[in-house]
Motif scaffolding. Structure first.
Motif, PDB file in Angstrom:
ATOM      1  N   ASN A  85     -10.732  35.446  -2.323  1.00 15.23           N
ATOM      2  CA  ASN A  85     -11.333  34.127  -2.136  1.00 15.23           C
ATOM      3  C   ASN A  85     -10.888  33.298  -3.339  1.00 15.23           C
ATOM      4  OD1 ASN A  85     -12.869  31.814  -2.001  1.00 15.23           O
ATOM      5  ND2 ASN A  85     -14.817  32.851  -1.635  1.00 15.23           N
ATOM      6  N   ASP A  86      -9.848  32.512  -3.154  1.00 11.50           N
ATOM      7  CA  ASP A  86      -9.232  31.792  -4.269  1.00 11.50           C
ATOM      8  C   ASP A  86      -9.751  30.365  -4.435  1.00 11.50           C
ATOM      9  OD1 ASP A  86      -7.649  33.998  -4.826  1.00 11.50           O
ATOM     10  OD2 ASP A  86      -6.023  33.333  -3.516  1.00 11.50           O
ATOM     11  N   ASN A  87     -10.846  30.035  -3.758  1.00 10.31           N
ATOM     12  CA  ASN A  87     -11.377  28.673  -3.823  1.00 10.31           C
ATOM     13  C   ASN A  87     -12.036  28.363  -5.168  1.00 10.31           C
ATOM     14  OD1 ASN A  87     -10.758  27.918  -1.098  1.00 10.31           O
ATOM     15  ND2 ASN A  87     -12.449  29.216  -0.434  1.00 10.31           N
ATOM     16  N   ILE A  88     -11.834  27.147  -5.643  1.00  9.93           N
ATOM     17  CA  ILE A  88     -12.610  26.624  -6.767  1.00  9.93           C
ATOM     18  C   ILE A  88     -13.821  25.953  -6.145  1.00  9.93           C
ATOM     19  CG2 ILE A  88     -12.677  24.905  -8.611  1.00  9.93           C
ATOM     20  CD1 ILE A  88      -9.707  25.432  -9.051  1.00  9.93           C
ATOM     21  N   ASN A  89     -14.993  26.510  -6.393  1.00  2.00           N
ATOM     22  CA  ASN A  89     -16.171  26.053  -5.662  1.00  2.00           C
ATOM     23  C   ASN A  89     -16.817  24.824  -6.271  1.00  2.00           C
ATOM     24  OD1 ASN A  89     -19.310  26.209  -5.086  1.00  2.00           O
ATOM     25  ND2 ASN A  89     -18.233  27.186  -3.387  1.00  2.00           N
ATOM     26  N   ASP A  90     -16.885  24.769  -7.577  1.00  2.14           N
ATOM     27  CA  ASP A  90     -17.521  23.641  -8.254  1.00  2.14           C
ATOM     28  C   ASP A  90     -16.905  23.502  -9.637  1.00  2.14           C
ATOM     29  OD1 ASP A  90     -19.152  21.516  -8.681  1.00  2.14           O
ATOM     30  OD2 ASP A  90     -21.038  22.611  -8.539  1.00  2.14           O
ATOM     31  N   PHE A  91     -17.045  22.328 -10.243  1.00  2.35           N
ATOM     32  CA  PHE A  91     -16.463  22.141 -11.568  1.00  2.35           C
ATOM     33  C   PHE A  91     -17.207  21.047 -12.322  1.00  2.35           C
ATOM     34  CE2 PHE A  91     -14.442  18.964  -8.976  1.00  2.35           C
ATOM     35  CZ  PHE A  91     -14.257  17.872  -9.822  1.00  2.35           C
ATOM     36  N   CYS A  92     -16.997  21.005 -13.620  1.00  3.97           N
ATOM     37  CA  CYS A  92     -17.621  19.991 -14.463  1.00  3.97           C
ATOM     38  C   CYS A  92     -16.657  19.611 -15.582  1.00  3.97           C
ATOM     39  CB  CYS A  92     -18.926  20.522 -15.055  1.00  3.97           C
ATOM     40  SG  CYS A  92     -19.787  19.323 -16.094  1.00  3.97           S
ATOM     41  N   TYR A  93     -16.423  18.318 -15.741  1.00  4.83           N
ATOM     42  CA  TYR A  93     -15.522  17.815 -16.780  1.00  4.83           C
ATOM     43  C   TYR A  93     -16.332  17.398 -18.005  1.00  4.83           C
ATOM     44  CZ  TYR A  93     -12.058  14.866 -19.124  1.00  4.83           C
ATOM     45  OH  TYR A  93     -11.210  14.309 -20.042  1.00  4.83           O
ATOM     46  N   ILE A 100     -12.468  21.519 -18.765  1.00  3.77           N
ATOM     47  CA  ILE A 100     -13.054  21.571 -17.429  1.00  3.77           C
ATOM     48  C   ILE A 100     -13.584  22.979 -17.193  1.00  3.77           C
ATOM     49  CG2 ILE A 100     -12.622  21.409 -14.954  1.00  3.77           C
ATOM     50  CD1 ILE A 100     -10.419  19.408 -15.577  1.00  3.77           C
ATOM     51  N   LYS A 101     -14.848  23.069 -16.833  1.00  2.00           N
ATOM     52  CA  LYS A 101     -15.435  24.350 -16.459  1.00  2.00           C
ATOM     53  C   LYS A 101     -15.549  24.385 -14.941  1.00  2.00           C
ATOM     54  CE  LYS A 101     -18.101  25.042 -20.704  1.00  2.00           C
ATOM     55  NZ  LYS A 101     -19.453  25.226 -21.286  1.00  2.00           N
ATOM     56  N   SER A 111     -17.829  33.549 -10.990  1.00  4.03           N
ATOM     57  CA  SER A 111     -17.725  33.520 -12.448  1.00  4.03           C
ATOM     58  C   SER A 111     -17.377  32.129 -12.950  1.00  4.03           C
ATOM     59  CB  SER A 111     -16.658  34.516 -12.921  1.00  4.03           C
ATOM     60  OG  SER A 111     -16.953  35.823 -12.462  1.00  4.03           O
ATOM     61  N   LEU A 112     -17.639  31.926 -14.233  1.00  6.52           N
ATOM     62  CA  LEU A 112     -17.352  30.651 -14.877  1.00  6.52           C
ATOM     63  C   LEU A 112     -16.034  30.752 -15.638  1.00  6.52           C
ATOM     64  CD1 LEU A 112     -18.554  27.813 -15.468  1.00  6.52           C
ATOM     65  CD2 LEU A 112     -19.511  28.788 -17.569  1.00  6.52           C
ATOM     66  N   PHE A 113     -15.166  29.770 -15.405  1.00  2.00           N
ATOM     67  CA  PHE A 113     -13.884  29.689 -16.098  1.00  2.00           C
ATOM     68  C   PHE A 113     -13.796  28.354 -16.830  1.00  2.00           C
ATOM     69  CE2 PHE A 113     -13.197  32.713 -12.738  1.00  2.00           C
ATOM     70  CZ  PHE A 113     -12.280  33.620 -13.231  1.00  2.00           C
ATOM     71  N   SER A 114     -12.896  28.294 -17.785  1.00  3.43           N
ATOM     72  CA  SER A 114     -12.684  27.057 -18.528  1.00  3.43           C
ATOM     73  C   SER A 114     -11.188  26.830 -18.713  1.00  3.43           C
ATOM     74  CB  SER A 114     -13.370  27.139 -19.893  1.00  3.43           C
ATOM     75  OG  SER A 114     -13.125  25.964 -20.647  1.00  3.43           O
ATOM     76  N   ILE A 115     -10.785  25.577 -18.592  1.00  3.12           N
ATOM     77  CA  ILE A 115      -9.380  25.239 -18.814  1.00  3.12           C
ATOM     78  C   ILE A 115      -9.304  23.979 -19.667  1.00  3.12           C
ATOM     79  CG2 ILE A 115      -9.230  23.931 -16.640  1.00  3.12           C
ATOM     80  CD1 ILE A 115      -6.289  24.868 -16.469  1.00  3.12           C
ATOM     81  N   LYS A 123      -9.340  30.189 -18.740  1.00  2.70           N
ATOM     82  CA  LYS A 123      -9.944  31.269 -19.510  1.00  2.70           C
ATOM     83  C   LYS A 123     -11.249  31.706 -18.850  1.00  2.70           C
ATOM     84  CE  LYS A 123     -11.940  32.255 -24.074  1.00  2.70           C
ATOM     85  NZ  LYS A 123     -12.287  31.666 -25.398  1.00  2.70           N
ATOM     86  N   TYR A 124     -11.392  33.015 -18.676  1.00  3.86           N
ATOM     87  CA  TYR A 124     -12.635  33.560 -18.129  1.00  3.86           C
ATOM     88  C   TYR A 124     -13.742  33.406 -19.170  1.00  3.86           C
ATOM     89  CZ  TYR A 124     -16.079  37.074 -16.679  1.00  3.86           C
ATOM     90  OH  TYR A 124     -17.238  37.725 -16.329  1.00  3.86           O
ATOM     91  N   VAL A 125     -14.897  32.868 -18.743  1.00  2.00           N
ATOM     92  CA  VAL A 125     -16.009  32.647 -19.668  1.00  2.00           C
ATOM     93  C   VAL A 125     -17.109  33.685 -19.466  1.00  2.00           C
ATOM     94  CG1 VAL A 125     -17.796  31.031 -20.442  1.00  2.00           C
ATOM     95  CG2 VAL A 125     -15.532  30.173 -19.786  1.00  2.00           C
TER      96      VAL A 125
END
Length: 247
Positions: A85-93, A100-101, A111-115, A123-125
């Protein structure tokens, strides 16, 4: 099947196809109207958009008027059963850091990632510990919201109204056969300065039109931006989960 029944079926099918095609032509012509309005927008518009079945994160730069891929989680959203499941479900700038998380799948866990701005790899958070993607709500509503400067937007039977000082006014009227899932307009929100309003149109006057398009294209719904001063709307990139950042 007797001849009379065949004729009725043929007439019914012809009417349905005609309605679909006429509506398609109307929407196509409508989408070209006020297209120059997009060139006057300011800020950075971040959003997720489905490409090849996967929700990726994009940015629309209003200066260059170009869409840029920020990040794709393709091939990284492995599930516990070996599927993906490669979808980005939600994000926050984050305006201050420019980071961007976002929420995505990692070894079967949301899981929460950050770029960081300009980076290609995320990066995996941490693990979010959620059972369903419906629990993911990280969007900072300061970027885009349904109420600004005492003006609130409301959806009623496919039409969109604005409420100010206790008074309601129809902003966008839907004149078709309303169905909650397949027809009508839906508010996304105002830009942070309140000058623009973003909304979704299912693009059809009848549920059957949306249903047919969904089968043909695999997705439905069109995104529009309205200039609140002029009341004119322009077609934007079809996307989901918008954050409009105005520095």
């Amino acid at each position: 099947m007797n001849l009379k029944l065949k004729k009725k079926l043929l007439i019914f099918t012809t009417i349905i196809i005609a309605i679909f095609l006429v509506n398609k032509i109307y929407i196509s012509l409508k989408d070209k109207v006020n297209s120059n309005m997009i060139t006057k927008l300011t800020g950075q518009i971040y959003y997720t958009k489905r490409v090849d079945g996967i929700l990726n994160l994009y940015k629309f730069d209003t200066n260059s008027q170009k869409e840029q891929l920020v990040y794709s989680h393709k091939g990284r959203g492995k599930l516990k059963d070996g599927d993906y499941n490669d979808n980005i479900n939600d994000f926050c700038y984050d305006i201050k850091s420019g980071d961007i998380k976002f929420a995505a799948m990692n070894n079967g866990d949301w899981s929460l990632f950050s770029i960081k701005k300009g980076d290609k790899d995320a990066k995996y958070v941490s693990k979010l510990g959620l059972e369903s993607s419906n629990q993911l709500t990280m969007i900072d509503t300061d970027y885009i919201k349904n109420e600004v400067a005492n003006v609130k937007v409301i959806k009623k039977k496919g039409s969109i109204y604005i409420e100010k000082d206790g008074q309601e006014k129809c902003l966008i009227k839907f004149n078709g056969l309303y169905d909650e899932k397949f027809t009508g307009y839906s508010p996304i929100g105002f830009s942070s300065n309140g000058k623009y309003f973003v909304y979704l149109s299912m693009g059809h006057l009848t549920p059957i039109g949306t249903f047919i398009e969904g089968i043909i294209k695999g997705n439905v719904g069109k995104t529009y931006i309205m200039d609140m001063e002029t009341g004119k709307s322009a077609r934007f990139i079809d996307c989901q989960r918008i954050q409009w950042v105005m520095n």
